[in-house]
Write an enzyme that holds these catalytic residues in place. Structure first.
Site, PDB file in Angstrom:
ATOM      1  N   TYR A 144      -5.228  -9.426   8.205  1.00 31.83           N
ATOM      2  CA  TYR A 144      -6.348  -7.820   7.198  1.00 31.83           C
ATOM      3  C   TYR A 144      -7.021  -8.302   5.875  1.00 31.83           C
ATOM      4  O   TYR A 144      -6.396  -9.271   5.249  1.00 31.83           O
ATOM      5  CB  TYR A 144      -5.044  -6.830   7.245  1.00 31.83           C
ATOM      6  CG  TYR A 144      -4.145  -6.837   6.688  1.00 31.83           C
ATOM      7  CD1 TYR A 144      -2.790  -8.393   7.192  1.00 31.83           C
ATOM      8  CD2 TYR A 144      -3.521  -6.475   5.518  1.00 31.83           C
ATOM      9  CE1 TYR A 144      -1.923  -8.208   6.141  1.00 31.83           C
ATOM     10  CE2 TYR A 144      -2.527  -6.237   4.817  1.00 31.83           C
ATOM     11  CZ  TYR A 144      -1.756  -7.223   5.229  1.00 31.83           C
ATOM     12  OH  TYR A 144      -0.604  -7.136   4.659  1.00 31.83           O
ATOM     13  N   LYS A 187      -3.115 -14.126   5.607  1.00 27.76           N
ATOM     14  CA  LYS A 187      -2.406 -12.102   5.621  1.00 27.76           C
ATOM     15  C   LYS A 187      -2.655 -12.103   6.925  1.00 27.76           C
ATOM     16  O   LYS A 187      -3.563 -10.790   7.342  1.00 27.76           O
ATOM     17  CB  LYS A 187      -3.605 -11.375   4.382  1.00 27.76           C
ATOM     18  CG  LYS A 187      -3.129 -10.813   4.118  1.00 27.76           C
ATOM     19  CD  LYS A 187      -3.453  -9.294   2.962  1.00 27.76           C
ATOM     20  CE  LYS A 187      -3.388  -8.648   2.379  1.00 27.76           C
ATOM     21  NZ  LYS A 187      -2.212  -8.708   2.391  1.00 27.76           N
ATOM     22  N   GLU A 229       8.132 -14.944  -3.242  1.00 22.92           N
ATOM     23  CA  GLU A 229       7.380 -13.682  -3.386  1.00 22.92           C
ATOM     24  C   GLU A 229       8.275 -12.667  -3.291  1.00 22.92           C
ATOM     25  O   GLU A 229       9.741 -13.368  -3.094  1.00 22.92           O
ATOM     26  CB  GLU A 229       5.983 -13.837  -2.274  1.00 22.92           C
ATOM     27  CG  GLU A 229       5.391 -13.702  -0.966  1.00 22.92           C
ATOM     28  CD  GLU A 229       4.696 -14.054  -0.356  1.00 22.92           C
ATOM     29  OE1 GLU A 229       4.113 -13.834  -0.345  1.00 22.92           O
ATOM     30  OE2 GLU A 229       4.846 -14.229   0.853  1.00 22.92           O
ATOM     31  N   LEU A 251       1.596 -15.316   0.119  1.00 21.37           N
ATOM     32  CA  LEU A 251       0.288 -15.364   0.224  1.00 21.37           C
ATOM     33  C   LEU A 251      -0.600 -15.413  -1.452  1.00 21.37           C
ATOM     34  O   LEU A 251       0.298 -15.124  -2.238  1.00 21.37           O
ATOM     35  CB  LEU A 251       0.166 -13.437   0.670  1.00 21.37           C
ATOM     36  CG  LEU A 251      -1.039 -13.136   0.336  1.00 21.37           C
ATOM     37  CD1 LEU A 251      -1.673 -14.147   1.660  1.00 21.37           C
ATOM     38  CD2 LEU A 251      -1.214 -11.143   0.553  1.00 21.37           C
TER      39      LEU A 251
HETATM   40  N1  PDD Z   1       0.406  -7.365  -0.022  1.00 20.37           N
HETATM   41  N2  PDD Z   1       2.731 -10.713  -0.467  1.00 20.37           N
HETATM   42  C1  PDD Z   1       2.365 -10.795   0.187  1.00 20.37           C
HETATM   43  C2  PDD Z   1       3.539 -10.637   1.776  1.00 20.37           C
HETATM   44  C3  PDD Z   1       1.757  -9.198   0.133  1.00 20.37           C
HETATM   45  O1  PDD Z   1       1.836  -9.339   1.459  1.00 20.37           O
HETATM   46  C4  PDD Z   1       0.747  -9.003  -1.050  1.00 20.37           C
HETATM   47  C5  PDD Z   1       0.052  -7.166  -1.378  1.00 20.37           C
HETATM   48  C6  PDD Z   1       0.513 -10.052  -2.085  1.00 20.37           C
HETATM   49  C7  PDD Z   1      -0.204  -9.949  -2.947  1.00 20.37           C
HETATM   50  O2  PDD Z   1      -1.184  -9.811  -3.027  1.00 20.37           O
HETATM   51  P1  PDD Z   1      -2.247  -8.733  -4.063  1.00 20.37           P
HETATM   52  O3  PDD Z   1      -2.104  -8.948  -5.450  1.00 20.37           O
HETATM   53  O4  PDD Z   1      -4.022  -9.301  -3.273  1.00 20.37           O
HETATM   54  O5  PDD Z   1      -2.423  -7.361  -3.587  1.00 20.37           O
HETATM   55  C8  PDD Z   1       1.597 -10.767  -1.572  1.00 20.37           C
HETATM   56  C9  PDD Z   1      -0.803  -5.875   0.330  1.00 20.37           C
HETATM   57  C10 PDD Z   1      -1.251  -4.870  -0.712  1.00 20.37           C
HETATM   58  C11 PDD Z   1       0.034  -4.883   2.057  1.00 20.37           C
HETATM   59  O6  PDD Z   1       0.167  -5.731   2.579  1.00 20.37           O
HETATM   60  O7  PDD Z   1      -0.503  -3.994   1.452  1.00 20.37           O
END
Ligand code: PDD
Length: 288
Positions: A33, A152, A184, A208
């Site tokens: 996703y 993701k 993270e 991620l």
């Molecule tokens: N998630 N690490 C994880 C495990 C995440 O699920 C996310 C973001 C990030 C940050 O990624 P980004 O800066 O591209 O949003 C890091 C999204 C927001 C979610 O699952 O809703």
């Protein structure tokens, strides 16, 4: 809640969007996703999000069902059909691709079955700087997830369990530690500030590659702030001047308490204020 959603070529009311129980996303979490922020109806970082989507698809050997142009046209149609939400200052596109519906519950991949493609507009609480600057509380927890966190993946049970560990401890979130090193957050990347240097773990299969992470690094470097992408030992968290958690939907959240101890005297630090100001300028430039 989303009004009109996209499912396998159709735009339809959320309540009419149905997926078979034989869908591999449902049975196995066999899908990937993306979450793409939208400011004033404008998609933010679209190219980077589509690139990360491609990386996730490649990693799980799933063909990208749409070209970049087709994705863009899908998102534009979806935003047009959800003017109430898309007209808000902030929203986001959620998209998900699963390996589709097979007749049998079988782990073996058979590419003859088409993927399931789903997208919707998500409401995002308008970020209020006073609220963000109030900061969040966190604990450190053991990162027991698999060694493919760069994907993701819709299989988020590990993240769900870790988030629940934080909530059960009465705090907002968790900073994940694998083999003594920071990876993270449960849905965010982690930064620390030490002696005016911004430090974040390098991208690897343990985290991620966040789009917000990259943006914060870029903004910092453009403003002559030193950035180090290197491993962070758990013990460095105790010594940090500031700790932040970043994501597309939560932006840059300052951690004001970790494992019951105050971080930067229990308030958002000066470097956070500086970078957040620059980040807000960037957002204004997108809207303009
Ligand atoms: N998630 N690490 C994880 C495990 C995440 O699920 C996310 C973001 C990030 C940050 O990624 P980004 O800066 O591209 O949003 C890091 C999204 C927001 C979610 O699952 O809703």
């Amino acid at each position: 809640m989303p009004g009109t959603v996209y499912l396998n070529g159709d735009y339809l009311p959320l309540e009419d969007a149905k997926v078979s129980v034989m869908d591999r996303g449902f049975l196995f979490g066999d899908g990937v996703y993306e979450v793409i922020p939208v400011y004033d109806g404008k998609l933010v970082g679209l190219k980077k999000h589509l690139q990360r989507l491609q990386n996730s698809l490649d990693r799980v050997t799933l063909d990208n069902p749409l070209s970049a142009e087709q994705w863009l046209s899908l998102f534009s149609s979806l935003l047009d059909k959800n003017t109430e939400q898309a007209g808000q200052p902030e929203s986001a596109i959620y998209l998900q691709i699963t390996r589709g519906v097979y007749p049998k519950r079988d782990l073996v991949i058979d590419p003859q079955y088409p993927p399931t493609v789903f997208a919707m507009v998500l409401p995002v609480t308008p970020p209020d700087l006073d609220r963000i600057s109030a900061g969040i509380t966190a604990i450190t927890v053991d990162d027991f997830r698999w060694n493919a966190c760069d994907i993701k993946s819709t299989s988020l049970i590990g993240n769900v369990m870790l988030k629940q560990q934080a909530r059960a401890a009465g705090v907002d979130d968790a900073i994940l530690i694998r083999d003594g090193l920071v990876t993270e957050g449960t849905a965010s990347n982690v930064f620390l500030v030490k002696d005016e240097v911004l430090v974040t773990p390098p991208t690897s299969r343990c985290l991620l590659p966040g789009i917000t992470r990259d943006l914060v690094i870029e903004i910092a470097k453009n403003n002559t702030i030193l950035v180090e992408e290197r491993e962070i030992k758990q013990g460095e968290l105790d010594q940090a001047d500031e700790i932040w958690m970043t994501s597309s939907t939560r932006e840059i959240a300052p951690v004001i308490q970790l494992d019951g101890k105050a971080v930067s005297q229990g308030r958002a630090g000066d470097m956070w204020k500086h970078i957040t100001g620059l980040y807000q300028q960037y957002k204004q430039s997108i809207r303009a």
